[in-house]
Motif scaffolding. Structure first.
Motif, PDB file in Angstrom:
ATOM      1  N   SER A  82       1.284   6.794   9.836  1.00 36.96           N
ATOM      2  CA  SER A  82       1.596   5.788  10.850  1.00 36.96           C
ATOM      3  C   SER A  82       2.744   4.904  10.361  1.00 36.96           C
ATOM      4  N   ALA A  83       3.361   4.195  11.291  1.00 42.39           N
ATOM      5  CA  ALA A  83       4.559   3.419  10.976  1.00 42.39           C
ATOM      6  C   ALA A  83       4.279   2.259  10.032  1.00 42.39           C
ATOM      7  N   SER A  84       3.022   1.835   9.887  1.00 38.82           N
ATOM      8  CA  SER A  84       2.713   0.665   9.066  1.00 38.82           C
ATOM      9  C   SER A  84       2.627   0.968   7.585  1.00 38.82           C
ATOM     10  N   ASP A 116       3.870   1.925   3.873  1.00 40.96           N
ATOM     11  CA  ASP A 116       5.064   1.803   3.044  1.00 40.96           C
ATOM     12  C   ASP A 116       5.402   3.173   2.453  1.00 40.96           C
ATOM     13  N   ASP A 141      -1.809  10.570  11.904  1.00 42.81           N
ATOM     14  CA  ASP A 141      -1.748   9.189  12.389  1.00 42.81           C
ATOM     15  C   ASP A 141      -2.967   8.977  13.287  1.00 42.81           C
ATOM     16  N   THR A 145      -3.358   4.945  14.099  1.00 38.56           N
ATOM     17  CA  THR A 145      -4.020   5.304  12.845  1.00 38.56           C
ATOM     18  C   THR A 145      -5.483   5.607  13.092  1.00 38.56           C
ATOM     19  N   THR A 196      -3.926   5.651   2.841  1.00 36.21           N
ATOM     20  CA  THR A 196      -3.849   4.860   4.065  1.00 36.21           C
ATOM     21  C   THR A 196      -3.671   3.382   3.720  1.00 36.21           C
ATOM     22  N   ASP A 197      -3.190   2.621   4.709  1.00 30.14           N
ATOM     23  CA  ASP A 197      -3.112   1.170   4.514  1.00 30.14           C
ATOM     24  C   ASP A 197      -4.422   0.481   4.862  1.00 30.14           C
ATOM     25  N   TYR A 199      -6.041   0.175   7.781  1.00 31.61           N
ATOM     26  CA  TYR A 199      -6.283  -0.256   9.160  1.00 31.61           C
ATOM     27  C   TYR A 199      -6.608   0.969  10.008  1.00 31.61           C
ATOM     28  N   ARG A 258      -1.097  -1.033  -0.073  1.00 27.39           N
ATOM     29  CA  ARG A 258      -0.927  -2.371   0.495  1.00 27.39           C
ATOM     30  C   ARG A 258       0.160  -3.146  -0.245  1.00 27.39           C
ATOM     31  N   ARG A 259       0.669  -4.158   0.415  1.00 27.42           N
ATOM     32  CA  ARG A 259       1.673  -5.039  -0.164  1.00 27.42           C
ATOM     33  C   ARG A 259       0.985  -6.247  -0.804  1.00 27.42           C
TER      34      ARG A 259
END
Length: 435
Positions: free
Chosen positions: A310-312, A314, A345, A368, A391-392, A394, A413-414
């Protein structure tokens, strides 16, 4: 109790006592009397453990007060008796922070010697000044020196570490060349700051009491924990002290070895299993010719990767995490091992069977839902021994674990961005992007 002990006890009490509460509207504040000798406490209760662990040593050989690495404080009795309680307290706080931040050991890491000791002491004093100045507990000479140094070196901005200040003040690289230590190093802080012995330092086995290395570490952890608790309510933590406390109480472990270890554990468990087979005779068949015995084979583990495209997510962090998993698989040296990568996604967009995870085709960019990717991986035949989900976070998760497969969730994650919880049946590794 001697006059010196009285003054030291009063100074410690001044440092750790709380400030009086501000007057309420119903109670008018008293008019300030310039001749009043009333002293407002410093309100630094988190220093109590460290202050009362100090071992005072009266000596006329120091101008005011110094300390060594064994938490022994050398005090000039004449100065201490003449000085005010806040003056003595500020000097105690100054030396205690040198000990808490372990400046002497850090000086050895920086290869500080006699010729560079002065720059290191100034750098450490700048770091201590940043910590004590907001609360008014910094000695006057440290305040004066900090103003002069920053006027001369504009790059020595507040909030830096002692090592950063040292690089600015000395004009040397971060690590200076090693050299002989000088016993007559200048500076009024003592060997607690730079690790270079002074003529006034007592021998290690002196019958005066000391704090050894283990006790010192315990004290640092106690003070760091209480410093962070105080910072939650006051919000006064600054610079090197706040980094120091967070490093002790909340150490950051690099995620790369954790992810690699989780993968190696799961794959090692799978590759260590043996299964009976009738396609090859048992090595012990000759001992029982009347009875057939199955042979044994060690299966090659099957690995599935479900990658959130997915676009979210990194992309750079995703690449690092996949590379770590690939390195873990390579290190295991399982011959013939192959990996199936599911690019997912809101749906599975591509399924690629590869020898190396970095060869996979990653397409997507929509919503997602890792449930569809995990379901597709668990329905594959042969069933994967390990499913690694990148995955992030979410995303919804399956209510039950995939049967027969271990699951590692690499949460991308950031820094400072919270990640939703993961199921208890998945081994979670937080992969945090740098910077």
């Amino acid at each position: 109790m001697s006059a010196l002990e009285d003054h030291l006890a009063a100074a410690k009490l001044w440092l750790i006592s709380p400030r009086p509460a501000p007057p309420t509207p119903t109670v008018p504040a008293r008019r300030h009397n310039p001749r009043s000798r009333e002293v407002v406490p410093a309100d630094l209760p988190y220093l109590a453990h460290a202050l009362y662990a100090l071992r005072p040593v009266p000596t006329p050989d120091v101008p005011t007060m110094t300390a060594d690495e064994r938490w022994r404080v050398y005090v000039n009795p004449d100065w201490a008796v003449r000085a005010s309680t806040p003056e003595v307290g500020r000097e105690l706080a100054h030396l205690v922070w040198h000990l808490l931040m372990d400046h002497a050991d850090r000086a050895r890491d920086m290869h500080v010697e006699g010729s560079t000791a002065r720059a290191w002491q100034q750098a450490c004093d700048l770091a201590v000044h940043d910590t004590l100045a907001p609360g008014g507990a910094c000695p006057a000479d440290l305040v004066r020196d900090a103003v002069a140094l920053r006027r001369e070196h504009p790059a020595a901005a507040p909030g830096r570490s002692a090592e950063e200040y040292y690089a600015v003040l000395s004009g040397l690289p971060a690590v200076a060349p090693a050299g002989p230590a000088a016993e007559d190093a200048e500076g009024h802080c003592g060997s607690a700051c730079d690790g270079l012995p002074r003529p006034t330092d007592l021998p290690a086995d002196a019958d005066i009491g000391q704090v050894d290395e283990v006790e010192g570490d315990i004290l640092r952890h106690l003070v760091a924990r209480e410093y962070l608790e105080a910072d939650k309510s006051l919000g006064t933590g600054t610079g090197d002290a706040l980094r120091w406390a967070n490093h002790l109480v909340n150490p950051v472990i690099p995620w790369q070895p954790l992810l690699g270890r989780a993968v190696r554990f799961a794959v090692g468990w799978a590759s260590g299993r043996e299964q009976p087979t009738w396609t090859r005779p048992s090595r012990r068949q000759s001992s029982t010719p009347a009875f057939l015995q199955p042979g044994w084979r060690r299966p090659v583990p099957s690995i599935a990767m479900v990658v959130d495209t997915s676009a979210s997510v990194d992309d750079r962090l995703l690449g690092q995490a996949i590379a770590e998993v690939e390195a873990a698989l390579t290190a295991l040296g399982v011959p013939g091992a192959s990996v199936t990568v599911y690019a997912c996604d809101a749906a599975v967009r591509a399924v690629t069977r590869v020898r190396k995870p970095t060869q996979a085709m990653l397409v997507g960019g929509g919503g997602t839902d890792m449930r569809v990717g995990i379901k597709a991986a668990s329905q594959a035949r042969p069933r994967p021994d390990l499913i690694v989900v990148f995955t992030d976070g979410y995303t919804p998760w399956p209510t039950t674990p995939p049967p027969g497969s271990a699951v590692v969730a690499a949460m991308l994650r950031r820094p400072g961005v919270p990640v939703p919880p993961t199921p208890s049946w998945a081994t979670r590794v937080d992969c945090v992007a740098e910077g």
